[in-house]
Design a protein around this motif. Structure first.
Motif, short mmCIF file in Angstrom:
data_model
loop_
_atom_site.label_atom_id
_atom_site.label_comp_id
_atom_site.label_asym_id
_atom_site.label_seq_id
_atom_site.Cartn_x
_atom_site.Cartn_y
_atom_site.Cartn_z
N CYS A 74 -7.96 -8.30 -9.05
CA CYS A 74 -7.35 -7.01 -8.73
C CYS A 74 -6.09 -6.82 -9.57
CB CYS A 74 -6.94 -6.94 -7.27
SG CYS A 74 -8.24 -7.27 -6.08
N VAL A 75 -5.81 -5.56 -9.91
CA VAL A 75 -4.60 -5.24 -10.66
C VAL A 75 -3.66 -4.46 -9.75
CG1 VAL A 75 -3.68 -4.12 -12.72
CG2 VAL A 75 -5.96 -5.15 -12.79
N GLY A 76 -2.40 -4.88 -9.70
CA GLY A 76 -1.41 -4.20 -8.86
C GLY A 76 -0.55 -3.25 -9.67
N VAL A 106 -1.88 -9.36 -11.78
CA VAL A 106 -3.25 -9.69 -11.37
C VAL A 106 -3.22 -10.64 -10.17
CG1 VAL A 106 -5.47 -10.63 -12.08
CG2 VAL A 106 -4.06 -9.37 -13.73
N PHE A 107 -3.94 -10.25 -9.13
CA PHE A 107 -4.09 -11.10 -7.95
C PHE A 107 -5.58 -11.09 -7.59
CE2 PHE A 107 -4.72 -7.61 -4.96
CZ PHE A 107 -4.13 -6.55 -5.63
N SER A 108 -5.93 -11.68 -6.46
CA SER A 108 -7.36 -11.66 -6.11
C SER A 108 -7.58 -11.57 -4.61
CB SER A 108 -8.07 -12.89 -6.69
OG SER A 108 -7.74 -14.06 -5.97
N TYR A 133 -4.36 1.33 3.07
CA TYR A 133 -5.56 1.56 2.25
C TYR A 133 -5.16 1.67 0.79
CZ TYR A 133 -3.19 5.94 2.78
OH TYR A 133 -2.19 6.88 2.81
N GLU A 134 -6.10 1.40 -0.13
CA GLU A 134 -5.86 1.60 -1.57
C GLU A 134 -7.19 1.98 -2.24
OE1 GLU A 134 -3.91 -1.65 -3.51
OE2 GLU A 134 -2.05 -1.39 -2.37
N ALA A 135 -7.35 3.23 -2.61
CA ALA A 135 -8.55 3.71 -3.31
C ALA A 135 -8.53 3.20 -4.75
CB ALA A 135 -8.56 5.24 -3.31
N GLU A 136 -9.66 2.58 -5.19
CA GLU A 136 -9.66 2.01 -6.54
C GLU A 136 -11.03 2.05 -7.22
OE1 GLU A 136 -7.57 -1.65 -7.01
OE2 GLU A 136 -6.12 -1.14 -5.43
N LEU A 137 -11.00 2.20 -8.53
CA LEU A 137 -12.20 2.02 -9.35
C LEU A 137 -12.47 0.52 -9.50
CD1 LEU A 137 -14.34 3.14 -11.46
CD2 LEU A 137 -12.58 2.61 -13.18
N ASN A 164 -12.01 -0.28 -1.86
CA ASN A 164 -10.81 0.02 -1.08
C ASN A 164 -10.06 -1.31 -0.91
OD1 ASN A 164 -8.87 0.73 0.81
ND2 ASN A 164 -10.28 1.94 2.06
N ASP A 165 -8.94 -1.43 -1.60
CA ASP A 165 -8.15 -2.68 -1.60
C ASP A 165 -7.23 -2.67 -0.37
OD1 ASP A 165 -6.65 -4.93 -2.19
OD2 ASP A 165 -5.52 -3.96 -3.80
N VAL A 166 -7.85 -2.87 0.80
CA VAL A 166 -7.09 -2.83 2.06
C VAL A 166 -6.07 -3.97 2.07
CG1 VAL A 166 -7.28 -2.87 4.57
CG2 VAL A 166 -9.09 -1.79 3.21
N GLY A 181 -2.28 -11.31 2.19
CA GLY A 181 -2.23 -9.93 2.67
C GLY A 181 -3.39 -9.08 2.19
N LYS A 182 -4.04 -9.51 1.08
CA LYS A 182 -5.12 -8.74 0.49
C LYS A 182 -6.51 -9.25 0.88
CE LYS A 182 -2.75 -6.02 -2.49
NZ LYS A 182 -2.95 -4.55 -2.61
N SER A 183 -6.58 -10.48 1.39
CA SER A 183 -7.87 -11.16 1.58
C SER A 183 -8.29 -11.28 3.04
CB SER A 183 -7.83 -12.56 0.97
OG SER A 183 -7.81 -12.50 -0.43
N GLY A 250 -6.61 -0.99 -9.61
CA GLY A 250 -5.31 -0.47 -9.16
C GLY A 250 -5.46 0.86 -8.45
N THR A 251 -4.45 1.19 -7.65
CA THR A 251 -4.56 2.38 -6.80
C THR A 251 -3.53 3.44 -7.17
OG1 THR A 251 -5.00 2.99 -4.49
CG2 THR A 251 -2.95 1.78 -4.91
N PRO A 252 -3.89 4.73 -7.00
CA PRO A 252 -2.94 5.81 -7.25
C PRO A 252 -1.87 5.91 -6.17
CG PRO A 252 -5.21 6.61 -7.31
CD PRO A 252 -5.24 5.23 -6.71
#
Ligand code: MG
Length: 288
Positions: A74-76, A106-108, A133-137, A164-166, A181-183, A250-252
């Motif tokens: 994932c990219v932050g 970069v994290f995962s 929430y985080e909307a991402e491609l 969705n990078d919750v 926090g991401k996993s 990454g998210t907008p």
């Protein structure tokens, strides 16, 4: 082409989506493989034959890669407006490096956090009180490579999906590194399917995030700070990327902590991420 994993008559299947007909063409992929590698089984050399065609409305979609073989990269902080809102939120353990990153962050997320569209994202009030929430491609790698240059990077992309990078913001901040926090279990909704790279124009792909039909996030992939070739070049710098690897880009701006006061997710909320040319990923929020 669009490929999906679905449940049909109690079995997990890989299928090709025929949108015009509103059908999924089920492919001859072993059930245990469909339930783990999912659509990436199609990268492993086999050419499965088509079996039944069934109406899309009669299957339950799962994540296109139900259990990735490796952590989801994932990219932050990869859209300018989001990088600013996050740096100013008080939750950003990387804020000392400045609002706009000089290299991709970069994290995962662990593979077991992946769920599909329609699946519940579960909130554990005993663990976190700040879930976002985080909307991402999502980019899916199709061809292995190490030290991939920007110019050749797109040749390694097989397709795209919606992620969705919750995130549990309190845990993201508390542990400095973002993995915990991401996993959290169920924190990586992915779907509804994979769209092959030839079908998407990254110079004009819209990423939108909604909570309960309220539009919260709305940006275009042309606004990425580090574009997809740059991300692939950075991650593959000494790390061999493999077929089936997934990268959330990454998210907008417009995540919950961008509001004052923050708008955290609560049970009963419904998150929806829409990416033009791919589709819709929708997940209800429930208690764990
Ligand atoms: Mg993210």
């Amino acid at each position: 082409m669009r490929y999906a994993v679905c449940e049909w008559q109690g079995r997990t299947r890989v299928g090709r989506i025929d949108q015009a007909a509103g059908e999924v063409v089920l492919l001859d992929v072993a059930e245990d493989v469909a339930a783990s590698d999912g659509v990436t089984s199609l990268l492993m050399g086999a050419r499965p034959s088509a079996q039944d065609s069934v109406p899309l409305t009669e299957v339950r979609l799962r994540a296109p890669i139900p259990r990735p073989r490796r952590n989801v990269f994932c990219v932050g902080k990869n859209y300018h407006a989001h990088a600013r809102e996050f740096s100013r939120s008080g939750f950003d353990s990387s804020a000392a490096q400045g609002e706009i990153p000089k290299a991709p962050i970069v994290f995962s997320k662990v593979p077991e956090s992946v769920v599909g569209t329609g699946d519940a994202v579960k909130i554990d009030a005993g663990v976190s009180s700040a879930i976002d929430y985080e909307a991402e491609l999502g980019v899916v790698i199709g061809k292995a490579g190490r030290n991939i240059g920007r110019e050749e990077a797109m040749g390694h992309v097989w397709g795209y999906t919606v992620i969705n990078d919750v995130t549990a913001r309190d845990l993201q901040s508390e542990h400095s590194q973002w993995l915990i926090g991401k996993s959290q279990d169920t924190f990586c909704p992915m779907g509804p399917w994979l769209v092959t790279a030839d079908e998407l124009d990254l110079s004009d792909t819209q990423v939108r995030g909604y909570v309960n039909d309220e539009l919260r996030q709305d940006a275009n992939t042309r606004d990425l700070i580090f574009d997809v070739p740059s991300i692939i070049a950075a991650i593959s710098n000494g790390i061999t990327l493999l077929p089936g690897d997934v990268i959330a880009t990454g998210t907008p701006a417009g995540v919950g902590i961008g509001f004052d006061p923050p708008k955290y997710l609560v049970p009963g909320d419904v998150m929806r991420v829409e990416i033009s040319g791919i589709g819709v990923l929708e997940n209800p929020v429930e208690v764990f």
